[in-house]
Design a protein around this motif. Structure first.
Motif, PDB file in Angstrom:
ATOM      1  N   GLU A 108       0.865  -1.180   0.000  1.00  0.00           N
ATOM      2  CA  GLU A 108       0.000   0.000   0.000  1.00  0.00           C
ATOM      3  C   GLU A 108       0.898   1.225   0.000  1.00  0.00           C
ATOM      4  OE1 GLU A 108      -3.235  -0.128   2.941  1.00  0.00           O
ATOM      5  OE2 GLU A 108      -2.535  -2.162   3.359  1.00  0.00           O
ATOM      6  N   SER A 109       0.822   2.034  -1.055  1.00  0.00           N
ATOM      7  CA  SER A 109       1.781   3.123  -1.215  1.00  0.00           C
ATOM      8  C   SER A 109       1.739   4.116  -0.071  1.00  0.00           C
ATOM      9  CB  SER A 109       1.534   3.857  -2.540  1.00  0.00           C
ATOM     10  OG  SER A 109       0.212   4.372  -2.587  1.00  0.00           O
ATOM     11  N   ASP A 110       0.557   4.356   0.507  1.00  0.00           N
ATOM     12  CA  ASP A 110       0.484   5.340   1.577  1.00  0.00           C
ATOM     13  C   ASP A 110       0.926   4.760   2.913  1.00  0.00           C
ATOM     14  OD1 ASP A 110      -1.743   3.683   1.676  1.00  0.00           O
ATOM     15  OD2 ASP A 110      -3.013   5.205   2.603  1.00  0.00           O
ATOM     16  N   ARG A 111       1.227   3.451   2.945  1.00  0.00           N
ATOM     17  CA  ARG A 111       1.688   2.823   4.183  1.00  0.00           C
ATOM     18  C   ARG A 111       3.180   2.503   4.118  1.00  0.00           C
ATOM     19  NH1 ARG A 111      -0.948   3.444   8.463  1.00  0.00           N
ATOM     20  NH2 ARG A 111      -0.196   1.475   9.318  1.00  0.00           N
ATOM     21  N   PHE A 112       3.846   2.879   3.042  1.00  0.00           N
ATOM     22  CA  PHE A 112       5.236   2.467   2.868  1.00  0.00           C
ATOM     23  C   PHE A 112       6.119   2.970   4.004  1.00  0.00           C
ATOM     24  CE2 PHE A 112       9.543   2.993   1.044  1.00  0.00           C
ATOM     25  CZ  PHE A 112       9.810   1.658   0.810  1.00  0.00           C
ATOM     26  N   GLY A 113       5.864   4.181   4.497  1.00  0.00           N
ATOM     27  CA  GLY A 113       6.663   4.730   5.583  1.00  0.00           C
ATOM     28  C   GLY A 113       6.523   3.958   6.874  1.00  0.00           C
ATOM     29  N   TYR A 114       5.453   3.128   6.983  1.00  0.00           N
ATOM     30  CA  TYR A 114       5.255   2.317   8.177  1.00  0.00           C
ATOM     31  C   TYR A 114       5.710   0.875   7.951  1.00  0.00           C
ATOM     32  CZ  TYR A 114       2.371   6.264   9.529  1.00  0.00           C
ATOM     33  OH  TYR A 114       1.942   7.518   9.832  1.00  0.00           O
ATOM     34  N   ALA A 115       6.274   0.614   6.766  1.00  0.00           N
ATOM     35  CA  ALA A 115       6.705  -0.742   6.450  1.00  0.00           C
ATOM     36  C   ALA A 115       7.894  -1.131   7.323  1.00  0.00           C
ATOM     37  CB  ALA A 115       7.050  -0.855   4.966  1.00  0.00           C
ATOM     38  N   TRP A 152      11.788   7.443   3.389  1.00  0.00           N
ATOM     39  CA  TRP A 152      10.426   7.871   3.139  1.00  0.00           C
ATOM     40  C   TRP A 152       9.692   8.224   4.436  1.00  0.00           C
ATOM     41  CZ3 TRP A 152       7.348  10.316   0.370  1.00  0.00           C
ATOM     42  CH2 TRP A 152       5.968  10.215   0.532  1.00  0.00           C
ATOM     43  N   ALA A 153       9.885   7.420   5.472  1.00  0.00           N
ATOM     44  CA  ALA A 153       9.235   7.687   6.757  1.00  0.00           C
ATOM     45  C   ALA A 153       9.683   9.028   7.330  1.00  0.00           C
ATOM     46  CB  ALA A 153       9.532   6.562   7.743  1.00  0.00           C
ATOM     47  N   SER A 154      10.982   9.316   7.229  1.00  0.00           N
ATOM     48  CA  SER A 154      11.509  10.570   7.776  1.00  0.00           C
ATOM     49  C   SER A 154      10.968  11.775   7.027  1.00  0.00           C
ATOM     50  CB  SER A 154      13.046  10.569   7.706  1.00  0.00           C
ATOM     51  OG  SER A 154      13.572   9.539   8.500  1.00  0.00           O
TER      52      SER A 154
END
Length: 199
Positions: A108-115, A152-154
């Motif tokens: 899920e592209s909008d969840r990538f930072g939480y991967a 990405w998360a940062s």
């Protein structure tokens, strides 16, 4: 407790939190070295008091030193996505794992930072032997991410964390680019390993 009482207890416990942070990081560094897993960084931190209090208020916590799982937090930033499972195994060998929220293969592209993997754990009985009894059941969080996931998360955290504005339309597309980059880093590593084996 009022804010001042929380501050006093926090400051009283802070040296122990810092000591545990160092112990966890050292245990992980040892396990990574033993398994010959190269990583970008192992970073530890104790949640700052203002962030600690914000979480108490937001979640209306009554016993925050028992209820907050990430007062002590460690982040392992690895090079490739398939390293995450190997590092999870090191964590399971080193600590008593309570839960593991694994989003390593999230597409899920909008969840990538939480991967990646978010593990809640505590020290085992042997490690607890040298610690004060009030810290024996202290829970801590270990996050395992690739460099791309961490980048990405940062960036997304600084741009959009707790913002009331609508999420920009192109956010998902940018997130997907990081996911593709992560996949290609792994592909390039595997191709290089294959070439070295046949030479």
């Amino acid at each position: 407790m009022n804010d001042e009482e929380f501050r006093r207890e926090y400051e009283q416990r802070l040296p122990d939190f810092e000591r545990i942070t160092d112990e966890i990081a050292n245990s992980l560094q040892y396990g990574l070295s033993e398994k010959k897993i190269q990583v970008d960084a192992v970073r530890g931190r104790v949640k700052e008091f203002d962030s600690f209090m914000e979480k108490i208020r937001r979640k209306n916590l009554q016993n925050p030193f028992q209820e907050i799982n990430d007062i002590v937090g460690i982040r392992v930033i690895c090079l490739y996505r398939d390293d995450i499972e190997k590092i999870q195994n090191i964590v399971c060998d080193a600590f008593a794992v309570i839960s593991d929220d694994d989003k390593t293969d999230s597409t899920e592209s909008d969840r990538f930072g939480y991967a990646g993997s978010h593990i809640i754990a505590r020290l085992d009985n042997k490690q607890n032997a040298s610690l004060p009894p009030n810290l024996h059941n202290l829970r801590f969080e270990i996050q395992i991410r690739t460099i791309a996931q961490h980048a990405w998360a940062s960036i997304s955290h600084h741009l959009f964390y707790k913002k009331s504005d609508k999420t920009p339309k192109d956010l998902h597309a940018i997130s997907a680019l990081f996911y593709v980059a992560d996949s290609h880093f792994l592909l390039l590593r595997n191709e290089q390993s294959h070439r070295e084996q046949i030479q």
